[in-house]
Structures are given as C-alpha cells and as structure tokens.
Design a protein around this motif. Structure first.
Motif, PDB file in Angstrom:
ATOM      1  N   GLN A 171     -15.189  -4.014  46.791  1.00 22.84           N
ATOM      2  CA  GLN A 171     -13.774  -3.791  46.405  1.00 22.84           C
ATOM      3  C   GLN A 171     -12.918  -4.929  46.943  1.00 22.84           C
ATOM      4  OE1 GLN A 171     -11.677  -0.213  47.374  1.00 22.84           O
ATOM      5  NE2 GLN A 171     -13.552   1.028  47.471  1.00 22.84           N
ATOM      6  N   VAL A 172     -13.108  -5.210  48.245  1.00 18.24           N
ATOM      7  CA  VAL A 172     -12.271  -6.225  48.901  1.00 18.24           C
ATOM      8  C   VAL A 172     -12.499  -7.591  48.250  1.00 18.24           C
ATOM      9  CG1 VAL A 172     -11.735  -7.354  51.093  1.00 18.24           C
ATOM     10  CG2 VAL A 172     -12.368  -4.926  51.055  1.00 18.24           C
ATOM     11  N   ARG A 173     -13.780  -7.937  48.068  1.00 20.28           N
ATOM     12  CA  ARG A 173     -14.084  -9.248  47.471  1.00 20.28           C
ATOM     13  C   ARG A 173     -13.440  -9.381  46.099  1.00 20.28           C
ATOM     14  NH1 ARG A 173     -16.744 -12.962  50.149  1.00 20.28           N
ATOM     15  NH2 ARG A 173     -17.737 -12.132  52.011  1.00 20.28           N
ATOM     16  N   VAL A 174     -13.546  -8.324  45.278  1.00 21.24           N
ATOM     17  CA  VAL A 174     -13.019  -8.407  43.914  1.00 21.24           C
ATOM     18  C   VAL A 174     -11.485  -8.475  43.945  1.00 21.24           C
ATOM     19  CG1 VAL A 174     -12.781  -7.132  41.739  1.00 21.24           C
ATOM     20  CG2 VAL A 174     -15.023  -7.359  42.835  1.00 21.24           C
ATOM     21  N   MET A 175     -10.847  -7.642  44.794  1.00 19.38           N
ATOM     22  CA  MET A 175      -9.372  -7.642  44.830  1.00 19.38           C
ATOM     23  C   MET A 175      -8.828  -8.960  45.371  1.00 19.38           C
ATOM     24  SD  MET A 175      -8.131  -3.784  45.752  1.00 19.38           S
ATOM     25  CE  MET A 175      -9.148  -3.401  47.143  1.00 19.38           C
ATOM     26  N   GLU A 176      -9.566  -9.578  46.297  1.00 19.35           N
ATOM     27  CA  GLU A 176      -9.109 -10.874  46.821  1.00 19.35           C
ATOM     28  C   GLU A 176      -9.111 -11.943  45.727  1.00 19.35           C
ATOM     29  OE1 GLU A 176     -10.415 -10.812  51.563  1.00 19.35           O
ATOM     30  OE2 GLU A 176     -11.854 -11.432  50.045  1.00 19.35           O
ATOM     31  N   LYS A 177     -10.023 -11.799  44.801  1.00 19.56           N
ATOM     32  CA  LYS A 177     -10.195 -12.828  43.764  1.00 19.56           C
ATOM     33  C   LYS A 177      -9.416 -12.553  42.482  1.00 19.56           C
ATOM     34  CE  LYS A 177     -14.463 -13.281  42.637  1.00 19.56           C
ATOM     35  NZ  LYS A 177     -15.659 -12.678  43.190  1.00 19.56           N
ATOM     36  N   THR A 178      -9.169 -11.248  42.192  1.00 18.62           N
ATOM     37  CA  THR A 178      -8.639 -10.897  40.873  1.00 18.62           C
ATOM     38  C   THR A 178      -7.334 -10.126  41.000  1.00 18.62           C
ATOM     39  OG1 THR A 178     -10.910 -10.077  40.719  1.00 18.62           O
ATOM     40  CG2 THR A 178      -9.689 -10.280  38.662  1.00 18.62           C
ATOM     41  N   GLN A 179      -6.370 -10.457  40.188  1.00 16.98           N
ATOM     42  CA  GLN A 179      -5.167  -9.647  40.120  1.00 16.98           C
ATOM     43  C   GLN A 179      -5.396  -8.525  39.106  1.00 16.98           C
ATOM     44  OE1 GLN A 179      -2.054  -9.521  41.799  1.00 16.98           O
ATOM     45  NE2 GLN A 179      -3.306 -10.725  43.232  1.00 16.98           N
ATOM     46  N   PRO A 180      -4.758  -7.352  39.296  1.00 19.33           N
ATOM     47  CA  PRO A 180      -4.954  -6.231  38.364  1.00 19.33           C
ATOM     48  C   PRO A 180      -4.495  -6.633  36.947  1.00 19.33           C
ATOM     49  CG  PRO A 180      -3.843  -5.534  40.376  1.00 19.33           C
ATOM     50  CD  PRO A 180      -3.896  -7.022  40.412  1.00 19.33           C
ATOM     51  N   PRO A 181      -4.933  -5.931  35.928  1.00 19.15           N
ATOM     52  CA  PRO A 181      -5.780  -4.735  35.991  1.00 19.15           C
ATOM     53  C   PRO A 181      -7.233  -5.048  36.371  1.00 19.15           C
ATOM     54  CG  PRO A 181      -5.357  -5.347  33.698  1.00 19.15           C
ATOM     55  CD  PRO A 181      -4.522  -6.260  34.540  1.00 19.15           C
ATOM     56  N   ILE A 182      -7.785  -4.166  37.232  1.00 22.72           N
ATOM     57  CA  ILE A 182      -9.191  -4.263  37.621  1.00 22.72           C
ATOM     58  C   ILE A 182      -9.850  -2.932  37.270  1.00 22.72           C
ATOM     59  CG2 ILE A 182     -10.798  -4.443  39.568  1.00 22.72           C
ATOM     60  CD1 ILE A 182      -8.558  -5.985  41.076  1.00 22.72           C
ATOM     61  N   ARG A 183     -10.948  -3.006  36.568  1.00 30.01           N
ATOM     62  CA  ARG A 183     -11.672  -1.763  36.246  1.00 30.01           C
ATOM     63  C   ARG A 183     -13.155  -2.112  36.271  1.00 30.01           C
ATOM     64  NH1 ARG A 183     -10.559   0.976  30.545  1.00 30.01           N
ATOM     65  NH2 ARG A 183      -8.509   0.077  30.934  1.00 30.01           N
ATOM     66  N   ALA A 184     -13.823  -1.822  37.390  1.00 25.62           N
ATOM     67  CA  ALA A 184     -15.199  -2.295  37.529  1.00 25.62           C
ATOM     68  C   ALA A 184     -16.027  -1.383  38.417  1.00 25.62           C
ATOM     69  CB  ALA A 184     -15.208  -3.705  38.112  1.00 25.62           C
ATOM     70  N   VAL A 185     -17.342  -1.434  38.215  1.00 26.31           N
ATOM     71  CA  VAL A 185     -18.268  -0.751  39.139  1.00 26.31           C
ATOM     72  C   VAL A 185     -19.123  -1.809  39.835  1.00 26.31           C
ATOM     73  CG1 VAL A 185     -18.390   1.500  38.020  1.00 26.31           C
ATOM     74  CG2 VAL A 185     -19.909  -0.324  37.230  1.00 26.31           C
ATOM     75  N   PHE A 186     -19.526  -1.490  41.073  1.00 25.47           N
ATOM     76  CA  PHE A 186     -20.296  -2.434  41.888  1.00 25.47           C
ATOM     77  C   PHE A 186     -21.558  -1.751  42.401  1.00 25.47           C
ATOM     78  CE2 PHE A 186     -15.669  -2.775  43.258  1.00 25.47           C
ATOM     79  CZ  PHE A 186     -15.320  -3.621  42.213  1.00 25.47           C
ATOM     80  N   PRO A 187     -22.684  -1.977  41.751  1.00 25.35           N
ATOM     81  CA  PRO A 187     -23.930  -1.395  42.259  1.00 25.35           C
ATOM     82  C   PRO A 187     -24.514  -2.275  43.361  1.00 25.35           C
ATOM     83  CG  PRO A 187     -24.344  -2.568  40.201  1.00 25.35           C
ATOM     84  CD  PRO A 187     -22.874  -2.732  40.502  1.00 25.35           C
ATOM     85  N   GLY A 188     -25.229  -1.667  44.304  1.00 24.77           N
ATOM     86  CA  GLY A 188     -25.846  -2.522  45.317  1.00 24.77           C
ATOM     87  C   GLY A 188     -26.543  -1.738  46.410  1.00 24.77           C
ATOM     88  N   ARG A 189     -27.255  -2.520  47.243  1.00 24.09           N
ATOM     89  CA  ARG A 189     -28.038  -1.936  48.326  1.00 24.09           C
ATOM     90  C   ARG A 189     -27.199  -1.935  49.598  1.00 24.09           C
ATOM     91  NH1 ARG A 189     -33.920  -4.198  48.631  1.00 24.09           N
ATOM     92  NH2 ARG A 189     -32.722  -6.088  48.322  1.00 24.09           N
ATOM     93  N   VAL A 190     -27.305  -0.881  50.388  1.00 25.20           N
ATOM     94  CA  VAL A 190     -26.556  -0.802  51.637  1.00 25.20           C
ATOM     95  C   VAL A 190     -27.494  -0.402  52.778  1.00 25.20           C
ATOM     96  CG1 VAL A 190     -24.411  -0.228  50.442  1.00 25.20           C
ATOM     97  CG2 VAL A 190     -25.866   1.610  51.289  1.00 25.20           C
ATOM     98  N   PHE A 191     -27.043  -0.620  54.000  1.00 24.82           N
ATOM     99  CA  PHE A 191     -27.925  -0.489  55.171  1.00 24.82           C
ATOM    100  C   PHE A 191     -27.208   0.280  56.277  1.00 24.82           C
ATOM    101  CE2 PHE A 191     -28.473  -4.348  52.791  1.00 24.82           C
ATOM    102  CZ  PHE A 191     -29.847  -4.472  52.624  1.00 24.82           C
TER     103      PHE A 191
END
Ligand code: PHE
Length: 339
Positions: A171-191
């Motif tokens: 979320q943070v990475r995408v918001m830092e790079k993109t101004q709204p509108p933002i509508r996205a999903v981020f799949p990934g591995r977590v630990f």
C-alpha cells in the motif's frame, strides 16, 4: 615400402561394405593386430635411418585414413541397424505427466480475477522491506509488539531491514508512487516469526486490496467485500463485519463469512458458530495517506488484507496449513484450475 603404402591407400579408399560383417572384415584386414598396418609398423623397424622420418609420417597418415574410413563405415551401419529394428512407429508414445498448479496459486489467481472484474489492477512489492514501509508509514508506534524480534524476522546486520510481515507495505509503496485514483490488489508472500502448527506457519501468502479516490466510503468497502465473498464462496454467502483495530485503518474491522462448509448451521471448521473470519479491513487512516504524500482532505479510501492459505483451506476443506509447503505430490496433484 612407399609403393606398399600407396597400394594400401588405394585399397582403403576403394573398400565398400554391404554389411556389418564386411565392416568387421575391414577392421581385421587393416586395423587388427595382424592387419596390414601393424605389418607396416613391423617392417618400419628395418627402414634406413635417413628414410625413417618421411616413411614414418606417411604411415601415420595412412593409419589415420584407415581409422577414419572404419569410423565412417561403422556409423553407416549403426544408423541402418536402428532403422531395421522391429519398432512400430505408429504406437502412441508414453504421455508426459502434466503438472498441476499449486492450490495456493489457483486460489490466488481466483482472488485476483474476482477483483479484476470490478476494476482492480495488480501490483507486487518486495519481500525484503524496510521499517518505514512495513511499520512506520503505517502508524505502528515504536513499542508495537510486531516490531519485536519475537514476531518479525529482522536482518541481523541491519535491523532497519526485515522480511515483510504483511502485504500492507505494498500500500505504502504504491501510494508513494501514484496519485489517486488507486484501485489495486497486491498478492505476495509474508513472513512471521511464529511456531509452525496445523493452523500457523512462518511463511504464508496474503492478498492486499487498496482503493483510494474522492468520496470513498465504508459502504463501498462493504459492497466490494460482499461481492468478493459471493464470487469466491457462492451466491448464498453472507458477510459480517466486527469492529477491530489496525494502526493504519480507522475505523477497522474483521470480516467473517457464513461458514462455506456447513452453510452456517455449525461445524468443526467454524467452531459451531456458523461464521469464519477471512480478512481484516478498514478505512485508510488519514495520517497514512499523508505519510505517503496523498492529501487526506481531498481523498479517502479503504484497504483490506486476506490470507490466501486460509481461503484455500476453507475452499477445499484442508485442515493442516503445513500441507501447502511439504510438496507431497499426492496432495498437490489433487487440485486443478477448473475447480
Ligand atoms: N495487514 C493486516 C494483517 O496482516 C490486514 C489488513 C490489511 C488490515 C489492510 C486492514 C487493512 O493482519
């Protein structure tokens, strides 16, 4: 002697073989212990010293020519031999075993597809992150337990670097790079630094969702998640939101779905409550928007995060999370993308 060498050259060049036996005949005549070449080498001992160099070189050339011819003859018959074998080339071959997709990949893709139908794109962040993107930008206070070594894997040499504990860092990475509108999903591995059991693992997968625009409300969040639950678990599925707390959403909630295994009447999986929790969600905290360079007076948004293992276990009735990581083919082969 020179004449003899000439004659042998001619004989070797002219030799024709019609069968394997004749190739063997060639070997016996020229290359075997009692063959012509060995004879030459014996005679060579008697050659006058001043001629040795010249004749020696000629014999070597002859020897190479004989060997080359032999190799060539052998190769011809080797290939015709296989052609003559009793092979029925019209028989069907042994089919190659087709691989199957891992159940987690199947469900992850289904989640992405469902959100793609309502306009969500896909982004991926990085598994190794820094404190800012996993914690600080998301309002985790300094003393939050998630920042503890007990819960998070830090890189020893640089405690600012860690394995992300949730996909909210994207979320943070995408918001830092993109101004709204933002509508996205981020799949990934977590630990997470957790003891491995039937219900928990130190590695698992999440799909995060983020929607930022003008006038996004909690009602939008509810409708989006209801749509998801019905698409994923069937049209009869109901959802229930319980108030909760995450540092980066306000208000925050946890979402249950009516138990997909017993239909809400009560079973082991839902612990006889009729409901199972599947995700955390909430309205993005205005401070988080500001941390990422988005004007919180203009924009609002919601976020949610779900565990892919949990949804896969519910979908397929799998009781032990460890099965996903053991790579036992008897388990993995049971799933196909069509389900
Ligand atoms: N990151 C939270 C978790 O891992 C889930 C979450 C995502 C909650 C987005 C709210 C909003 O538990």
């Amino acid at each position: 002697m020179l004449q003899k060498i000439e004659n042998l050259h001619a004989a070797i060049a002219a030799f024709k073989a019609q069968s394997k036996e004749e190739v063997e005949q060639f070997r016996l005549t020229f290359l075997s212990k009692k063959g012509e070449l060995n004879n030459l080498f014996s005679e060579f001992k008697n050659v006058a010293n001043e001629q040795k160099k010249e004749i020696g070189a000629k014999i070597n050339v002859l020897k190479n020519a004989a060997q080359a011819k032999f190799d060539e003859l052998q190769a011809t018959f080797a290939s015709t031999e296989t052609q003559n074998l009793d092979i029925d080339v019209s028989l069907p071959g042994n089919p190659l075993q087709l691989g199957s997709r891992h159940p987690l990949s199947i469900i992850k893709q289904q989640i992405i597809d469902i959100f793609a139908r309502i306009g969500f794109t896909v982004s991926e962040g990085q598994e190794m992150e820094d404190d800012w993107h996993v914690f600080s930008a998301l309002n985790f206070p300094d003393e939050h337990p998630a920042r503890d070594m007990q819960d998070t894997f830090f890189i020893e040499k640089n405690p600012d670097i860690l394995l992300r504990t949730h996909t909210s860092s994207v979320q943070v990475r995408v918001m830092e790079k993109t101004q709204p509108p933002i509508r996205a999903v981020f799949p990934g591995r977590v630990f997470r630094n957790e003891a491995i059991s039937a219900r928990a693992h130190c590695i698992f997968h999440q799909v995060e969702g983020l929607y930022i625009d003008k006038n996004v409300s909690f009602a939008d969040l509810k409708q989006t998640l209801l749509f998801f639950a019905k698409e994923m678990f069937g049209a009869d599925t109901q959802i229930r939101l319980r108030p909760s707390y995450f540092p980066f959403t306000e208000p925050s909630a946890e979402m249950d779905i009516s138990c997909s295994l017993c239909g809400g009447t009560g079973c082991n999986v839902c612990k006889h409550s009729g409901w199972v929790e599947i995700l955390g969600c909430g309205m993005v905290d205005p401070q988080v928007l500001e941390n990422c360079g988005i004007d919180s007076k203009v924009y609002t948004g919601f976020a949610f995060g779900m565990g892919v293992e949990r949804i896969t276990m519910l979908k397929y009735g799998i009781k032990d999370i460890r099965l996903f990581f053991e790579n036992d083919l008897r388990f993995i082969r049971q799933f196909s993308a069509a389900q």
